[in-house]
Design a protein around this motif. Structure first.
Motif, PDB file in Angstrom:
ATOM      1  N   HIS A 261      36.678  29.038  50.308  1.00 30.14           N
ATOM      2  CA  HIS A 261      37.202  28.343  51.798  1.00 30.14           C
ATOM      3  C   HIS A 261      38.040  27.134  51.394  1.00 30.14           C
ATOM      4  CE1 HIS A 261      37.512  27.788  55.972  1.00 30.14           C
ATOM      5  NE2 HIS A 261      36.785  26.565  55.731  1.00 30.14           N
ATOM      6  N   LYS A 262      39.264  27.227  51.768  1.00 33.73           N
ATOM      7  CA  LYS A 262      40.106  26.136  51.650  1.00 33.73           C
ATOM      8  C   LYS A 262      40.441  25.616  50.489  1.00 33.73           C
ATOM      9  CE  LYS A 262      39.184  24.184  56.375  1.00 33.73           C
ATOM     10  NZ  LYS A 262      38.775  23.060  57.305  1.00 33.73           N
ATOM     11  N   GLN A 263      40.290  26.378  49.395  1.00 31.58           N
ATOM     12  CA  GLN A 263      40.616  26.239  47.896  1.00 31.58           C
ATOM     13  C   GLN A 263      41.709  27.229  47.512  1.00 31.58           C
ATOM     14  OE1 GLN A 263      37.003  26.140  45.306  1.00 31.58           O
ATOM     15  NE2 GLN A 263      35.873  25.162  46.763  1.00 31.58           N
ATOM     16  N   TYR A 264      42.301  26.897  46.340  1.00 27.34           N
ATOM     17  CA  TYR A 264      43.401  27.439  45.659  1.00 27.34           C
ATOM     18  C   TYR A 264      42.789  28.998  45.092  1.00 27.34           C
ATOM     19  CZ  TYR A 264      46.587  23.717  46.625  1.00 27.34           C
ATOM     20  OH  TYR A 264      47.265  22.791  47.231  1.00 27.34           O
ATOM     21  N   ALA A 265      43.522  29.818  44.961  1.00 29.05           N
ATOM     22  CA  ALA A 265      43.085  30.930  44.149  1.00 29.05           C
ATOM     23  C   ALA A 265      42.944  30.560  42.668  1.00 29.05           C
ATOM     24  CB  ALA A 265      44.057  31.991  44.281  1.00 29.05           C
ATOM     25  N   ALA A 266      41.970  31.291  42.210  1.00 29.58           N
ATOM     26  CA  ALA A 266      41.479  30.927  40.646  1.00 29.58           C
ATOM     27  C   ALA A 266      41.317  32.269  40.206  1.00 29.58           C
ATOM     28  CB  ALA A 266      40.207  30.238  40.579  1.00 29.58           C
ATOM     29  N   ASP A 267      41.368  32.611  38.723  1.00 30.05           N
ATOM     30  CA  ASP A 267      41.054  33.471  38.103  1.00 30.05           C
ATOM     31  C   ASP A 267      39.629  34.129  38.217  1.00 30.05           C
ATOM     32  OD1 ASP A 267      43.654  33.796  37.182  1.00 30.05           O
ATOM     33  OD2 ASP A 267      43.010  32.771  35.189  1.00 30.05           O
ATOM     34  N   PHE A 268      39.330  35.505  38.471  1.00 27.26           N
ATOM     35  CA  PHE A 268      38.125  36.043  38.847  1.00 27.26           C
ATOM     36  C   PHE A 268      37.740  37.207  37.685  1.00 27.26           C
ATOM     37  CE2 PHE A 268      35.078  39.076  41.003  1.00 27.26           C
ATOM     38  CZ  PHE A 268      34.107  38.205  41.296  1.00 27.26           C
ATOM     39  N   LEU A 269      38.536  37.798  37.309  1.00 27.08           N
ATOM     40  CA  LEU A 269      38.073  38.973  36.534  1.00 27.08           C
ATOM     41  C   LEU A 269      39.487  39.649  35.876  1.00 27.08           C
ATOM     42  CD1 LEU A 269      36.021  40.812  35.077  1.00 27.08           C
ATOM     43  CD2 LEU A 269      36.049  42.478  36.851  1.00 27.08           C
ATOM     44  N   ASP A 270      39.569  39.771  34.612  1.00 28.21           N
ATOM     45  CA  ASP A 270      40.832  40.409  33.956  1.00 28.21           C
ATOM     46  C   ASP A 270      40.221  41.581  33.054  1.00 28.21           C
ATOM     47  OD1 ASP A 270      43.095  41.217  32.827  1.00 28.21           O
ATOM     48  OD2 ASP A 270      43.446  39.250  31.741  1.00 28.21           O
ATOM     49  N   LEU A 271      40.137  42.872  33.780  1.00 27.55           N
ATOM     50  CA  LEU A 271      39.654  43.932  32.861  1.00 27.55           C
ATOM     51  C   LEU A 271      40.493  44.334  31.881  1.00 27.55           C
ATOM     52  CD1 LEU A 271      38.783  45.952  36.063  1.00 27.55           C
ATOM     53  CD2 LEU A 271      37.112  45.004  34.458  1.00 27.55           C
ATOM     54  N   THR A 272      41.927  43.897  31.829  1.00 20.62           N
ATOM     55  CA  THR A 272      42.854  44.367  30.696  1.00 20.62           C
ATOM     56  C   THR A 272      42.666  43.596  29.431  1.00 20.62           C
ATOM     57  OG1 THR A 272      44.383  42.609  31.206  1.00 20.62           O
ATOM     58  CG2 THR A 272      44.610  44.523  32.405  1.00 20.62           C
ATOM     59  N   ALA A 273      41.526  42.347  29.308  1.00 21.47           N
ATOM     60  CA  ALA A 273      41.278  41.591  28.295  1.00 21.47           C
ATOM     61  C   ALA A 273      39.900  42.141  27.902  1.00 21.47           C
ATOM     62  CB  ALA A 273      41.037  40.050  28.851  1.00 21.47           C
ATOM     63  N   LEU A 274      39.230  43.050  28.403  1.00 24.37           N
ATOM     64  CA  LEU A 274      38.027  43.580  27.933  1.00 24.37           C
ATOM     65  C   LEU A 274      38.049  44.761  26.952  1.00 24.37           C
ATOM     66  CD1 LEU A 274      35.879  42.709  31.235  1.00 24.37           C
ATOM     67  CD2 LEU A 274      36.250  41.263  29.176  1.00 24.37           C
ATOM     68  N   GLU A 275      37.411  44.877  26.130  1.00 21.92           N
ATOM     69  CA  GLU A 275      37.609  46.280  25.529  1.00 21.92           C
ATOM     70  C   GLU A 275      36.189  47.065  25.943  1.00 21.92           C
ATOM     71  OE1 GLU A 275      37.221  45.794  21.217  1.00 21.92           O
ATOM     72  OE2 GLU A 275      38.971  44.914  21.057  1.00 21.92           O
ATOM     73  N   ARG A 276      36.245  48.370  25.868  1.00 19.61           N
ATOM     74  CA  ARG A 276      35.340  49.329  26.272  1.00 19.61           C
ATOM     75  C   ARG A 276      34.470  49.758  25.218  1.00 19.61           C
ATOM     76  NH1 ARG A 276      37.297  54.235  28.425  1.00 19.61           N
ATOM     77  NH2 ARG A 276      35.381  54.612  29.581  1.00 19.61           N
TER      78      ARG A 276
END
Length: 382
Positions: A261-276
């Motif tokens: 609420h009333k904050q800037y967007a921040a990184d949450f999850l980057d699945l492209t950086a994770l190996e399976r």
């Protein structure tokens, strides 16, 4: 559907059956689950094994219990959920290939696998009419376990196959006073069938509810004719302790952000950086006759070598054998029960969380089942 299907990518010996398949789809009404699919559109894998793709990222599953606050644990659960969507509907498809139809599991079919971090999953086909797969995931070291089941109701609309998923899963955090999370399932659209190049998109809405009161409505959208992006989701998180909604938004196959609420967007999850991480599965000679890879081995081998006639013959042999077994049980009055799961009607844990979803969604959520399939070891109705 007035134009002719595109057959350039269809094997010559499969073009007739593919054209017939499309004509059947165009006029078919009702559930498509039992419709015979041309062999070249089959994946060399059982649908039961797809349940294991819920744990595409086992480290995210085990991380749910780590944060000290209920709010941060809810966000951790959302990260796992997004990774599970990616694993179930996108990352499992080999790069450069199209979606293909898996084998319909036979009653009592089983699949087991595990990961190096001691996470394990048990899957079993617990019902054939309607088709339902039960699955159980656990990491005793982390104190996290999951009970879930899913099934599909499929129909054809225009040029799309639409799949309404039936089922849900519930996560328990044993070391957090059995804090629980209920996840419902989104609907799917399978596009590109007319061109023998199917791919999956999610649409509609799914919901997440925790026993601590945190709630998320997850809306799915895709790229339109003019704007938008593939695999888009927007999750609105609410709780009485929050001064306003928290928004998680991005691609469930790639990157997403969090905006409080009333904050800037921040990184949450980057699945492209994770190996399976690759799950560990017993070799075929160590598997029982009802384990998926052993059961379907001849069909899978034939598909991989492009011998579609042999694949069809072997698949029909298995299905006919199971029909005979079912008929014999019916005639003898024998009752069949799953080895690993028990059906729980009126499951109190599910019922309480489901009631909260109904209230928080202003009763937009339409319950699909009303019961749970629970791993027998954890079947006590709390």
């Amino acid at each position: 559907m007035s134009s002719e299907p595109v057959l350039d990518s269809v094997p010559a010996d499969q073009q007739g059956s593919f054209s017939s398949f499309l004509k059947t789809l165009a006029s078919f009404t009702g559930d498509l689950s039992n419709l015979t699919c041309p062999s070249f559109l089959l994946a060399p894998i059982s649908l039961l094994e797809y349940s294991a793709f819920w744990i595409d990222q086992p480290e995210l599953f085990n991380a749910i219990t780590k944060p000290e606050t209920a709010e941060d644990r809810f966000y951790a659960a959302m990260k796992w959920y997004i990774s599970a969507l990616n694993g179930s509907f996108a990352s499992r498809v080999p790069k450069g290939e199209w979606e293909k139809k898996p084998f319909n599991p036979v009653l009592g079919e089983q699949f087991y696998c595990g990961w190096d971090d001691e996470t394990r999953i048990v899957c079993e086909q617990v019902s054939h009419h309607p088709p339902i797969s039960g699955f159980f995931v656990e990491n005793k070291k982390s104190g996290v376990y999951l009970n879930g089941h899913d099934g599909q109701k499929t129909r054809f609309s225009g040029t799309q196959m639409l799949v309404d998923q039936v089922g849900h899963c519930v996560i328990h955090l044993k070391n957090r006073n059995d804090e629980t999370y209920l996840f419902t399932l989104p609907s799917l659209s399978v596009n590109g069938i007319w061109y023998a190049a199917p791919y999956v998109e999610l649409y509609g809405t799914s919901y997440v509810q925790s026993s601590t009161g945190f709630f998320a409505q997850v809306d799915y959208s895709t790229k339109g004719w003019i704007s938008g992006e593939l695999h888009h989701f927007k999750a609105t998180v609410s709780h009485e302790s929050l001064s306003g909604p928290t928004i998680l938004e991005g691609q469930w196959t790639a990157k997403s952000t969090i905006t409080k609420h009333k904050q800037y967007a921040a990184d949450f999850l980057d699945l492209t950086a994770l190996e399976r991480p690759t799950p560990n599965v017993d070799p075929l000679d160590k598997q029982g006759p009802l384990e998926s890879r052993a059961l379907w081995a001849k069909v899978s081998d034939a598909l991989k070598t492009g011998d579609y006639a042999a694949a069809s013959a072997e698949k029909s042999h298995i299905e006919n054998q199971k029909r005979t077994e079912r008929k014999d049980r019916e005639e003898s009055g024998e009752e069949w029960n799953p080895q690993h799961f028990v059906k729980v009607d009126g499951d109190s844990v599910y019922g309480e969380l489901n009631a909260q979803i109904c209230a928080n969604s202003k009763y937009k959520y339409q319950e699909q089942d009303g019961f749970s399939w629970v791993f027998k070891e954890y079947s006590v109705n709390k």
